[in-house]
Write a protein that holds these residues in place. Sequence first.
Motif, PDB file in Angstrom:
ATOM      1  N   PHE A  54       6.859  -0.518   0.481  1.00  0.00           N
ATOM      2  CA  PHE A  54       7.746   0.371  -0.256  1.00  0.00           C
ATOM      3  C   PHE A  54       6.990   1.378  -1.100  1.00  0.00           C
ATOM      4  O   PHE A  54       5.843   1.177  -1.467  1.00  0.00           O
ATOM      5  CB  PHE A  54       8.694  -0.441  -1.152  1.00  0.00           C
ATOM      6  CG  PHE A  54       8.038  -1.043  -2.365  1.00  0.00           C
ATOM      7  CD1 PHE A  54       8.109  -0.410  -3.599  1.00  0.00           C
ATOM      8  CD2 PHE A  54       7.372  -2.249  -2.291  1.00  0.00           C
ATOM      9  CE1 PHE A  54       7.520  -0.962  -4.725  1.00  0.00           C
ATOM     10  CE2 PHE A  54       6.785  -2.810  -3.403  1.00  0.00           C
ATOM     11  CZ  PHE A  54       6.852  -2.171  -4.633  1.00  0.00           C
ATOM     12  N   ASN A  55       7.646   2.486  -1.376  1.00  0.00           N
ATOM     13  CA  ASN A  55       7.245   3.527  -2.313  1.00  0.00           C
ATOM     14  C   ASN A  55       8.352   4.578  -2.245  1.00  0.00           C
ATOM     15  O   ASN A  55       8.598   5.100  -1.173  1.00  0.00           O
ATOM     16  CB  ASN A  55       5.899   4.143  -1.947  1.00  0.00           C
ATOM     17  CG  ASN A  55       5.461   5.156  -2.990  1.00  0.00           C
ATOM     18  OD1 ASN A  55       5.983   5.218  -4.087  1.00  0.00           O
ATOM     19  ND2 ASN A  55       4.483   5.966  -2.624  1.00  0.00           N
ATOM     20  N   PRO A  56       9.070   4.869  -3.251  1.00  0.00           N
ATOM     21  CA  PRO A  56       8.823   4.537  -4.651  1.00  0.00           C
ATOM     22  C   PRO A  56       9.572   3.296  -5.140  1.00  0.00           C
ATOM     23  O   PRO A  56       9.295   2.827  -6.232  1.00  0.00           O
ATOM     24  CB  PRO A  56       9.343   5.768  -5.391  1.00  0.00           C
ATOM     25  CG  PRO A  56      10.510   6.204  -4.566  1.00  0.00           C
ATOM     26  CD  PRO A  56      10.117   5.899  -3.142  1.00  0.00           C
ATOM     27  N   SER A  57      10.536   2.756  -4.363  1.00  0.00           N
ATOM     28  CA  SER A  57      11.284   1.615  -4.880  1.00  0.00           C
ATOM     29  C   SER A  57      11.661   0.665  -3.751  1.00  0.00           C
ATOM     30  O   SER A  57      11.641   1.032  -2.573  1.00  0.00           O
ATOM     31  CB  SER A  57      12.538   2.075  -5.628  1.00  0.00           C
ATOM     32  OG  SER A  57      13.450   2.671  -4.726  1.00  0.00           O
ATOM     33  N   THR A  58      11.997  -0.549  -4.140  1.00  0.00           N
ATOM     34  CA  THR A  58      12.439  -1.561  -3.193  1.00  0.00           C
ATOM     35  C   THR A  58      13.532  -2.386  -3.842  1.00  0.00           C
ATOM     36  O   THR A  58      13.632  -2.430  -5.073  1.00  0.00           O
ATOM     37  CB  THR A  58      11.259  -2.456  -2.740  1.00  0.00           C
ATOM     38  OG1 THR A  58      11.693  -3.303  -1.679  1.00  0.00           O
ATOM     39  CG2 THR A  58      10.724  -3.307  -3.881  1.00  0.00           C
ATOM     40  N   LYS A  59      14.366  -3.022  -3.025  1.00  0.00           N
ATOM     41  CA  LYS A  59      15.455  -3.847  -3.539  1.00  0.00           C
ATOM     42  C   LYS A  59      15.234  -5.294  -3.147  1.00  0.00           C
ATOM     43  O   LYS A  59      14.787  -5.581  -2.031  1.00  0.00           O
ATOM     44  CB  LYS A  59      16.798  -3.347  -3.015  1.00  0.00           C
ATOM     45  CG  LYS A  59      17.132  -1.973  -3.571  1.00  0.00           C
ATOM     46  CD  LYS A  59      18.468  -1.486  -3.116  1.00  0.00           C
ATOM     47  CE  LYS A  59      18.718  -0.115  -3.745  1.00  0.00           C
ATOM     48  NZ  LYS A  59      19.991   0.430  -3.397  1.00  0.00           N
ATOM     49  N   GLY A 115       9.927   3.161 -14.059  1.00  0.00           N
ATOM     50  CA  GLY A 115      10.084   1.897 -13.348  1.00  0.00           C
ATOM     51  C   GLY A 115       9.055   0.862 -13.749  1.00  0.00           C
ATOM     52  O   GLY A 115       8.047   1.157 -14.383  1.00  0.00           O
ATOM     53  N   ASP A 116       9.302  -0.367 -13.342  1.00  0.00           N
ATOM     54  CA  ASP A 116       8.410  -1.470 -13.656  1.00  0.00           C
ATOM     55  C   ASP A 116       7.056  -1.354 -12.967  1.00  0.00           C
ATOM     56  O   ASP A 116       6.087  -1.948 -13.398  1.00  0.00           O
ATOM     57  CB  ASP A 116       9.061  -2.794 -13.247  1.00  0.00           C
ATOM     58  CG  ASP A 116      10.301  -3.088 -14.060  1.00  0.00           C
ATOM     59  OD1 ASP A 116      11.313  -3.425 -13.449  1.00  0.00           O
ATOM     60  OD2 ASP A 116      10.249  -2.972 -15.294  1.00  0.00           O
ATOM     61  N   ALA A 117       6.976  -0.620 -11.870  1.00  0.00           N
ATOM     62  CA  ALA A 117       5.741  -0.533 -11.088  1.00  0.00           C
ATOM     63  C   ALA A 117       5.042   0.807 -11.238  1.00  0.00           C
ATOM     64  O   ALA A 117       4.183   1.155 -10.438  1.00  0.00           O
ATOM     65  CB  ALA A 117       6.057  -0.792  -9.614  1.00  0.00           C
ATOM     66  N   SER A 118       5.369   1.568 -12.279  1.00  0.00           N
ATOM     67  CA  SER A 118       4.853   2.935 -12.392  1.00  0.00           C
ATOM     68  C   SER A 118       3.337   3.007 -12.499  1.00  0.00           C
ATOM     69  O   SER A 118       2.736   3.989 -12.079  1.00  0.00           O
ATOM     70  CB  SER A 118       5.498   3.652 -13.574  1.00  0.00           C
ATOM     71  OG  SER A 118       5.238   2.948 -14.773  1.00  0.00           O
ATOM     72  N   ASN A 119       2.679   1.987 -13.047  1.00  0.00           N
ATOM     73  CA  ASN A 119       1.225   2.018 -13.220  1.00  0.00           C
ATOM     74  C   ASN A 119       0.495   1.125 -12.228  1.00  0.00           C
ATOM     75  O   ASN A 119      -0.701   0.906 -12.364  1.00  0.00           O
ATOM     76  CB  ASN A 119       0.855   1.592 -14.644  1.00  0.00           C
ATOM     77  CG  ASN A 119       1.399   2.556 -15.670  1.00  0.00           C
ATOM     78  OD1 ASN A 119       1.425   3.756 -15.446  1.00  0.00           O
ATOM     79  ND2 ASN A 119       1.850   2.034 -16.790  1.00  0.00           N
ATOM     80  N   LEU A 120       1.182   0.615 -11.233  1.00  0.00           N
ATOM     81  CA  LEU A 120       0.559  -0.313 -10.300  1.00  0.00           C
ATOM     82  C   LEU A 120      -0.112   0.422  -9.147  1.00  0.00           C
ATOM     83  O   LEU A 120       0.439   1.379  -8.614  1.00  0.00           O
ATOM     84  CB  LEU A 120       1.597  -1.282  -9.736  1.00  0.00           C
ATOM     85  CG  LEU A 120       2.283  -2.184 -10.751  1.00  0.00           C
ATOM     86  CD1 LEU A 120       3.311  -3.067 -10.045  1.00  0.00           C
ATOM     87  CD2 LEU A 120       1.276  -3.044 -11.492  1.00  0.00           C
TER      88      LEU A 120
END
Length: 144
Positions: A54-59, A115-120
């Motif tokens: 995924f990029n930018p989001s996943t469910k 989002g929660d993954a912005s810096n990952l």
Amino acid sequence: MLEYDQYIYAAFGAGLFQNRGVYRRPHSNLIKSIENNEIDLREFSLEQNYPNPFNPSTKIRFTIPASSLNPFSKGEGTLVTLKVYDVLGNEVATLVNEEKPAGVYEVEFSTGSFGDASNLPSGVYFYRMTSGNYSETKKMILLR
């Protein structure tokens, strides 16, 4: 009944039907499939995230069983946690940490600016759902 040239023909005579005759309906007017949308609330489940990679989001979808069938229920809800970990086992995000009633839920894990993954960085991550003695872990891939 007869099927011919993209139509279904049905002939009705005497009996239960008061109107006698032949009816013609195109295939496009017929039901082609029936999807079973029943929700099984008898047990916990954690589904594979979508899309993956995924990029930018996943469910991520998960199911919590009905209280009468759930040994971890305390009254109206069940305490559920859903967390994301990197490959070293470090917690990178908590997506759910609350009591939830029985049902099917979907949460989004995002790489957007808030989002929660912005810096990952790109890589393999794991998400884990726990409730009482129930625990399940799945793998997901973030591609930048």
